[in-house]
Every structure is written in structure tokens, then in C-alpha cells.
Scaffold this motif. Sequence first.
Motif, PDB file in Angstrom:
ATOM      1  N   LYS A  30      16.026 -30.040  -4.833  1.00 51.87           N
ATOM      2  CA  LYS A  30      17.191 -30.568  -5.530  1.00 51.87           C
ATOM      3  C   LYS A  30      16.951 -30.595  -7.036  1.00 51.87           C
ATOM      4  N   ALA A  31      18.048 -30.500  -7.784  1.00 57.99           N
ATOM      5  CA  ALA A  31      17.990 -30.695  -9.223  1.00 57.99           C
ATOM      6  C   ALA A  31      18.117 -32.190  -9.491  1.00 57.99           C
ATOM      7  N   LEU A  32      17.202 -32.745 -10.280  1.00 58.42           N
ATOM      8  CA  LEU A  32      17.159 -34.185 -10.526  1.00 58.42           C
ATOM      9  C   LEU A  32      17.281 -34.475 -12.016  1.00 58.42           C
ATOM     10  N   THR A  33      17.770 -35.663 -12.328  1.00 58.45           N
ATOM     11  CA  THR A  33      17.907 -36.085 -13.717  1.00 58.45           C
ATOM     12  C   THR A  33      16.585 -36.642 -14.234  1.00 58.45           C
ATOM     13  N   ALA A  34      16.496 -36.791 -15.562  1.00 53.38           N
ATOM     14  CA  ALA A  34      15.289 -37.365 -16.165  1.00 53.38           C
ATOM     15  C   ALA A  34      15.067 -38.792 -15.685  1.00 53.38           C
ATOM     16  N   THR A  35      16.156 -39.529 -15.480  1.00 51.94           N
ATOM     17  CA  THR A  35      16.030 -40.911 -14.994  1.00 51.94           C
ATOM     18  C   THR A  35      15.430 -40.939 -13.597  1.00 51.94           C
ATOM     19  N   LEU A  74      12.725 -26.775 -10.310  1.00 55.73           N
ATOM     20  CA  LEU A  74      11.596 -25.868 -10.485  1.00 55.73           C
ATOM     21  C   LEU A  74      12.109 -24.513 -10.961  1.00 55.73           C
ATOM     22  N   ALA A  75      11.323 -23.831 -11.759  1.00 58.90           N
ATOM     23  CA  ALA A  75      11.781 -22.598 -12.387  1.00 58.90           C
ATOM     24  C   ALA A  75      11.923 -21.446 -11.410  1.00 58.90           C
ATOM     25  N   SER A  76      11.139 -21.458 -10.319  1.00 58.48           N
ATOM     26  CA  SER A  76      11.169 -20.310  -9.405  1.00 58.48           C
ATOM     27  C   SER A  76      10.479 -20.642  -8.095  1.00 58.48           C
ATOM     28  N   ASP A  77      10.654 -19.755  -7.122  1.00 65.50           N
ATOM     29  CA  ASP A  77       9.938 -19.877  -5.859  1.00 65.50           C
ATOM     30  C   ASP A  77       8.427 -19.807  -6.087  1.00 65.50           C
ATOM     31  N   GLU A  78       8.015 -19.006  -7.076  1.00 66.56           N
ATOM     32  CA  GLU A  78       6.587 -18.846  -7.346  1.00 66.56           C
ATOM     33  C   GLU A  78       5.963 -20.175  -7.784  1.00 66.56           C
ATOM     34  N   VAL A  79       6.700 -20.946  -8.573  1.00 67.15           N
ATOM     35  CA  VAL A  79       6.194 -22.257  -8.991  1.00 67.15           C
ATOM     36  C   VAL A  79       6.068 -23.173  -7.781  1.00 67.15           C
ATOM     37  N   ALA A  80       7.085 -23.170  -6.912  1.00 68.30           N
ATOM     38  CA  ALA A  80       7.030 -23.994  -5.703  1.00 68.30           C
ATOM     39  C   ALA A  80       5.851 -23.593  -4.824  1.00 68.30           C
ATOM     40  N   HIS A  81       5.621 -22.299  -4.703  1.00 70.27           N
ATOM     41  CA  HIS A  81       4.506 -21.788  -3.905  1.00 70.27           C
ATOM     42  C   HIS A  81       3.180 -22.295  -4.477  1.00 70.27           C
ATOM     43  N   PRO A 205      18.514 -38.182   3.083  1.00 68.25           N
ATOM     44  CA  PRO A 205      18.796 -38.351   1.650  1.00 68.25           C
ATOM     45  C   PRO A 205      17.672 -39.080   0.914  1.00 68.25           C
ATOM     46  N   GLY A 206      17.357 -38.579  -0.267  1.00 71.04           N
ATOM     47  CA  GLY A 206      16.352 -39.218  -1.105  1.00 71.04           C
ATOM     48  C   GLY A 206      14.919 -38.931  -0.704  1.00 71.04           C
ATOM     49  N   THR A 207      14.716 -38.042   0.275  1.00 73.91           N
ATOM     50  CA  THR A 207      13.370 -37.701   0.727  1.00 73.91           C
ATOM     51  C   THR A 207      13.283 -36.195   0.956  1.00 73.91           C
ATOM     52  N   ARG A 208      12.097 -35.737   1.321  1.00 74.46           N
ATOM     53  CA  ARG A 208      11.914 -34.336   1.711  1.00 74.46           C
ATOM     54  C   ARG A 208      11.935 -34.177   3.234  1.00 74.46           C
ATOM     55  N   ILE A 209      12.214 -35.243   3.942  1.00 78.04           N
ATOM     56  CA  ILE A 209      12.169 -35.232   5.405  1.00 78.04           C
ATOM     57  C   ILE A 209      13.323 -34.414   5.986  1.00 78.04           C
ATOM     58  N   VAL A 210      13.009 -33.603   6.984  1.00 81.68           N
ATOM     59  CA  VAL A 210      14.011 -32.917   7.801  1.00 81.68           C
ATOM     60  C   VAL A 210      13.953 -33.547   9.179  1.00 81.68           C
ATOM     61  N   ARG A 211      15.051 -34.139   9.616  1.00 80.84           N
ATOM     62  CA  ARG A 211      15.070 -34.848  10.900  1.00 80.84           C
ATOM     63  C   ARG A 211      15.864 -34.044  11.925  1.00 80.84           C
ATOM     64  N   PHE A 212      15.212 -33.691  13.016  1.00 79.72           N
ATOM     65  CA  PHE A 212      15.857 -32.943  14.092  1.00 79.72           C
ATOM     66  C   PHE A 212      16.554 -33.900  15.056  1.00 79.72           C
ATOM     67  N   THR A 213      17.706 -33.481  15.561  1.00 75.64           N
ATOM     68  CA  THR A 213      18.389 -34.231  16.604  1.00 75.64           C
ATOM     69  C   THR A 213      17.733 -33.902  17.940  1.00 75.64           C
ATOM     70  N   PRO A 214      17.951 -34.707  18.986  1.00 75.90           N
ATOM     71  CA  PRO A 214      17.399 -34.357  20.303  1.00 75.90           C
ATOM     72  C   PRO A 214      17.840 -32.966  20.770  1.00 75.90           C
TER      73      PRO A 214
END
Length: 227
Positions: A30-35, A74-81, A205-214
Motif C-alpha cells: 500500500k501507499a502510505l502517508t508520512a504520518t 516502494l520504488a519497484s518489485d526489485e526493492v521489495a525483493h 486492514p492495517g496489516t500484512r495478514i491474508v486471511r483465508f475463509t474455510p
Amino acid sequence: MKTGPDIARIAALIGDPARANILTALMSGKALTATELAAEAGVTAQTASAHLARLEAGGLVTQARQGRHKYTRLASDEVAHLIEALMGIAAGAGHLRTRPGPRDPALRRARVCYNHLAGDMGTRMYDSLRARGFLQQDDTTLTLTDSGHRFITSLGLDPDHLPSPRTAMCRDCLDWSERRAHLAGRLGRGLLAHIEALGWAHRVPGTRIVRFTPKGDTAFNAAFPTS
């Protein structure tokens, strides 16, 4: 060596604890603000802005103004990697943050790594694709095979029309919690988006968690069996 890429400059940018926290927060994709990033880094908004200016000058993040706010990503996928790889090295060396809580098991099970699926579910998907010959590793190149193309198409995802054509179709990414590879690249991004579109899982929301349904768990296990 006095010529060549200046890795010390990039390392110094990442090595500051506040900037490291900022970069880690941006791994949500996600794109985030300075705050928002100041809260993640534990610094004032003014200090965060100074850190962001240095990260942008170093090519690690980009900033864009929308309305009254300036958003950072982040500027690119390479930075994330790179950030995920460093997280894996730190975890392997025992350098872990001391903020345990209920999120930790969920993060280890399934999370967003910038724009693709990581954690136990991510490595299971990668291993399943490799075991069935849908992905093939040649030296440093990871490719989608013809049978893999047919399989991905059978899931309802067209590998030939994935966004970001300049990005590699398939790339492995070291998973910091599993210490094994998960799938990145255009296909990794496309599969996570498709999993969400099918309603198998959603981001918390607000996390990096991915939650799967049953039902999503059942469908995922059927699509990506482990044996």
C-alpha cells in the motif's frame, strides 16, 4: 573496489532502524502517508519526512501527491525483493523483533509480500507448482511451463494478460518466516489478486495478514496439493 555500484550507500539507507521500519511497513504493497509511516517508525512526522526524502533520493521509494496528502510506496518489485531477502537473512540469524502477539501466527501462515502471497500458504503454493512441473528452474531463471500455463488458465487466470509486462513472469523470493521460496513476479501478483477475487481470502486492514475463509482453504488445498 573504487568503481561499480555503491552498495554501501544503499546499505546505509536501509540500515537505519527508522528507515528499516518504514521500508518494512511499505511491504504491505500500500501507499502510505508520512504520518502513517512515522507511527510505524516510532518517530515524529517531521523526522519521517526527512527519512523519506533520503529514501527517495536513494531510489528505494517513490512519493506522489494526491489531494492534501503525499503518499509513499516502494520504488519497484526489485526493492521489495531486496527487503524480503534481508528479512529472511535476519530471521535466519536469529535477529527478530521482540513484539510478539496474536498477529505473529497469522503473519507466518499467510501474508502479503509487497504484491504476492508469502508465509506458509505462499511456500506451499510454490512447492506445489514446482512439484507438478508447472514451474521450472534453469540456473537463475524460473519459468512457467506449457503445462503450467494450461493449469493457471484452468483457474480462470490468463497468464498472457497479466499487468506490468516489464516485470519477470516468475521469480522466487526468499520467505523470511519459512526460509524457503515463495512465488513473486507477475504470476505471483496475479495469483494473489485472483485468490482475493475468488473470495478465497482477504487482506486484514492495517496489516500484512491474508486471511483465508474455510471455503477458501478447501479450494486452495485442492488447487495446490502438497503431495
